[in-house]
Enzyme design. Structure first.
Site, PDB file in Angstrom:
ATOM      1  N   GLY A  83       0.976  -1.316   0.185  1.00 16.04           N
ATOM      2  CA  GLY A  83      -0.259   0.047  -0.217  1.00 16.04           C
ATOM      3  C   GLY A  83       0.922   1.389   0.177  1.00 16.04           C
ATOM      4  N   HIS A  84       2.045   1.230  -0.986  1.00 17.49           N
ATOM      5  CA  HIS A  84       2.535   2.492  -0.620  1.00 17.49           C
ATOM      6  C   HIS A  84       2.160   3.658  -1.421  1.00 17.49           C
ATOM      7  CE1 HIS A  84       3.622   1.177  -4.731  1.00 17.49           C
ATOM      8  NE2 HIS A  84       4.280   2.277  -4.719  1.00 17.49           N
TER       9      HIS A  84
ATOM     10  N   GLY B  57      -1.011   5.138  -0.927  1.00 14.70           N
ATOM     11  CA  GLY B  57      -1.564   5.825   0.045  1.00 14.70           C
ATOM     12  C   GLY B  57      -1.067   6.218   0.932  1.00 14.70           C
TER      13      GLY B  57
ATOM     14  N   VAL C  68      -0.704   6.703   3.940  1.00 13.36           N
ATOM     15  CA  VAL C  68      -0.298   6.059   4.864  1.00 13.36           C
ATOM     16  C   VAL C  68       1.257   5.633   4.610  1.00 13.36           C
ATOM     17  CG1 VAL C  68      -0.067   4.028   7.029  1.00 13.36           C
ATOM     18  CG2 VAL C  68      -1.266   5.179   6.875  1.00 13.36           C
TER      19      VAL C  68
ATOM     20  N   SER D 196      -8.960   3.176  14.339  1.00 18.02           N
ATOM     21  CA  SER D 196      -9.383   3.297  15.319  1.00 18.02           C
ATOM     22  C   SER D 196     -10.916   2.946  15.261  1.00 18.02           C
ATOM     23  CB  SER D 196      -9.480   5.184  15.792  1.00 18.02           C
ATOM     24  OG  SER D 196     -10.150   5.815  14.687  1.00 18.02           O
ATOM     25  N   CYS D 197     -11.920   2.526  13.776  1.00 12.26           N
ATOM     26  CA  CYS D 197     -13.223   2.225  13.541  1.00 12.26           C
ATOM     27  C   CYS D 197     -13.366   0.908  14.481  1.00 12.26           C
ATOM     28  CB  CYS D 197     -13.587   2.173  12.003  1.00 12.26           C
ATOM     29  SG  CYS D 197     -12.755   0.864  11.406  1.00 12.26           S
TER      30      CYS D 197
ATOM     31  N   TYR E 106     -16.187  -2.740   7.127  1.00 12.96           N
ATOM     32  CA  TYR E 106     -14.504  -2.746   6.980  1.00 12.96           C
ATOM     33  C   TYR E 106     -14.367  -2.569   8.375  1.00 12.96           C
ATOM     34  CZ  TYR E 106     -10.262   0.598   6.919  1.00 12.96           C
ATOM     35  OH  TYR E 106      -9.091   0.839   7.567  1.00 12.96           O
TER      36      TYR E 106
ATOM     37  N   THR F 103      -5.175   6.118  14.917  1.00 13.74           N
ATOM     38  CA  THR F 103      -6.536   7.478  15.341  1.00 13.74           C
ATOM     39  C   THR F 103      -6.263   8.166  13.955  1.00 13.74           C
ATOM     40  OG1 THR F 103      -6.889   8.964  16.359  1.00 13.74           O
ATOM     41  CG2 THR F 103      -5.046   9.345  15.943  1.00 13.74           C
TER      42      THR F 103
ATOM     43  N   LEU G  11      -6.019  10.296  10.773  1.00 14.11           N
ATOM     44  CA  LEU G  11      -4.591  10.739  10.235  1.00 14.11           C
ATOM     45  C   LEU G  11      -4.951  11.717   8.758  1.00 14.11           C
ATOM     46  CD1 LEU G  11      -3.391   7.560   9.581  1.00 14.11           C
ATOM     47  CD2 LEU G  11      -2.859   8.566  11.293  1.00 14.11           C
TER      48      LEU G  11
ATOM     49  N   HIS H 157     -12.705  13.291   4.336  1.00 13.29           N
ATOM     50  CA  HIS H 157     -12.327  13.329   6.066  1.00 13.29           C
ATOM     51  C   HIS H 157     -12.907  14.454   6.396  1.00 13.29           C
ATOM     52  CE1 HIS H 157     -10.817   8.644   5.626  1.00 13.29           C
ATOM     53  NE2 HIS H 157     -12.198   9.011   6.813  1.00 13.29           N
TER      54      HIS H 157
ATOM     55  N   ARG I 231     -12.609  23.665   1.944  1.00 15.81           N
ATOM     56  CA  ARG I 231     -12.834  24.294   1.496  1.00 15.81           C
ATOM     57  C   ARG I 231     -12.555  25.569   1.540  1.00 15.81           C
ATOM     58  NH1 ARG I 231     -18.497  23.040   4.359  1.00 15.81           N
ATOM     59  NH2 ARG I 231     -19.326  24.791   3.629  1.00 15.81           N
TER      60      ARG I 231
ATOM     61  N   TRP J  23     -21.225  22.579   8.485  1.00 11.68           N
ATOM     62  CA  TRP J  23     -22.257  21.618   9.413  1.00 11.68           C
ATOM     63  C   TRP J  23     -21.803  21.691  11.182  1.00 11.68           C
ATOM     64  CZ3 TRP J  23     -24.620  16.867   6.234  1.00 11.68           C
ATOM     65  CH2 TRP J  23     -25.028  17.681   5.131  1.00 11.68           C
TER      66      TRP J  23
END
Length: 325
Positions: free
Chosen positions: A26-27, A29, A31, A124-125, A152, A180, A182, A195, A203, A218
Site C-alpha cells: 500500500g505504498h 496511499g 499511510v 480506530s473504527c 471495514y 487514530t 490521520l 474526511h 473548502r 455543518w
C-alpha cells in the site's frame, strides 16, 4: 513479555540492517507513502514496492508467487480499501471481502515464506460505537460497532486476530497498530468523500480563491476529535518494528483533543481565508467525543512530535502544490 512473545521476538534489530528487504504494502496511499518516506530518510535501500497493477493483493496465487520470489525480511501492511460513510453503505461487500482478502493473503504468505516480522495497520473504527473515552485497547469486542462502517471494521478486527493467532500457533512475530484519524501529504481531498480535515482545507482554499465572504460548516463545532500527522505515524511504525513484540494490538494516537470549531479556525488561519466562518447548527454533529488511549505506546517510549498547527501548514503546502486546480 511471556510465552509466545519471547519465542517470537528473538529476531535481530529492525534498524540494524539498512539493506534488509522490506515490503511496504500500500505504498501509494496516505499511510504507505509516509512509511516509505521515513524508511528512505533512515537510509533503507531495499524497499519492495508494488503498485496494484503490478501485484493484486486480493489474488492469493499472485501474492504467494511474489513472496516466494522476493522473500522479504520485513512486511508493513498498510494496504486496504478505505472510504467514508457513503462508500461503506454503497459497497459493503467490497469493504469486507477486499480487506479480508488482502490481509489474509499477505499475512499467510509472509509467514509461509519466512518473513521475520510483520506489522498490520488497522484503524480506530475497530472499537465499539459506545466505547469508553479515551478508548483503551481492551475495549475491542466489548460492544456493537458503528453500523456505517462495520464491514471495514470487522475485516480489520479479523486482521488483528489473525496476527494474534499466528503468533500463538506458530510463534511468529506479527504485531498490530491501530492509528487514530490521520492527515498529511497524499490525503484524499475529494469534495464529496474526504474526511473532515482535508474537506475543511479544500473548502477554505476554494473560498479564498473565489473571494467568498463566508464558509458554512455543518453542526455546532463542539465535537472533540483527535488527529495525528501521518509522518508521526510513520515514526511510530519504525518504533514498533524495532521495540514491540507482543500479542496485544497498540493504539497510535496524538493523545490531544481538538474541537471541530478549533480545527476549523486553525485551518482557516493556515489557509489564509479572510471571510467569516458560519456554523449551520441545524445539521448533525456526529459523535460528541472520539479519542484513543495511547498510554501503552507512550509507556514504551514513543510520543508524537508534530503539532497540529505545524502539521496543517505542511499539509496545506502539499495541497497547493499537488491538488488544487
Amino acid at each position: 513479555m511471556g510465552g509466545a512473545a519471547d519465542n517470537a521476538s528473538s529476531g535481530s534489530s529492525f534498524l540494524f540492517d539498512k539493506s534488509a528487504k522490506i515490503f511496504v504494502a500500500g505504498h501509494r496511499g496516505l499511510v504507505g507513502s509516509a512509511i516509505v518516506r521515513k524508511l528512505q530518510q533512515l537510509g533503507f535501500t531495499n524497499l519492495l514496492l508494488r503498485s496494484h497493477s503490478e501485484l493484486d493483493l486480493t489474488r492469493q496465487s499472485d501474492v504467494e508467487s511474489f513472496f516466494a520470489n522476493e522473500k522479504p525480511r520485513f512486511v508493513i501492511l498498510a494496504a486496504a480499501k478505505v472510504g467514508g460513510i457513503h462508500a461503506n453503505n454503497t459497497y459493503p461487500a467490497d469493504f469486507i471481502a477486499i480487506n479480508l482478502q488482502i490481509q489474509t493473503n499477505v499475512i499467510d504468505s509472509a509467514y509461509r515464506y519466512g518473513v521475520e516480522k510483520l506489522l498490520f495497520l488497522g484503524s480506530s473504527c475497530i472499537y465499539p460505537k459506545f466505547a469508553p473515552q479515551p478508548i483503551p485497547e481492551d475495549a475491542l469486542l466489548t460492544g456493537p460497532l458503528e453500523p456505517t462502517n462495520e464491514w471495514y471494521a470487522v475485516a480489520k478486527i479479523a486482521g488483528i486476530k489473525m496476527c494474534q493467532a499466528y503468533r500463538i500457533q506458530y510463534k511468529w512475530d506479527a504485531i498490530s497498530g491501530m492509528p487514530t484519524n490521520l492527515y498529511g501529504p497524499n490525503d484524499n481531498f475529494h469534495p464529496e468523500n474526504s474526511h473532515v480535515l482535508p474537506a475543511l482545507m479544500r473548502r477554505f482554499h476554494e473560498a479564498k480563491v473565489k473571494g467568498a465572504k463566508e464558509v458554512v460548516v455543518w453542526g455546532s463545532g463542539s465535537p472533540l476529535r483527535e488527529f495525528l500527522h501521518v509522518d508521526d505515524l510513520a515514526d511510530a511504525v519504525v518504533f514498533l518494528m524495532e521495540e514491540y513484540s507482543d500479542l496485544g494490538h497498540l493504539n497510535v494516537g496524538s493523545g490531544k483533543e481538538v474541537s471541530i470549531k478549533e480545527l476549523a479556525e486553525l485551518v482557516k488561519e493556515v489557509v489564509g481565508f479572510e471571510g467569516d466562518l458560519v456554523w449551520d447548527k441545524s445539521k448533525p454533529d456526529g459523535t460528541p467525543r472520539k479519542l484513543m488511549d495511547s498510554s501503552k505506546l507512550a509507556e514504551l517510549g514513543w510520543n508524537p512530535k508534530i503539532s497540529l498547527k505545524d502539521g496543517l501548514v505542511d499539509t496545506y503546502k502539499w495541497y497547493v502544490q499537488n491538488v488544487q486546480q
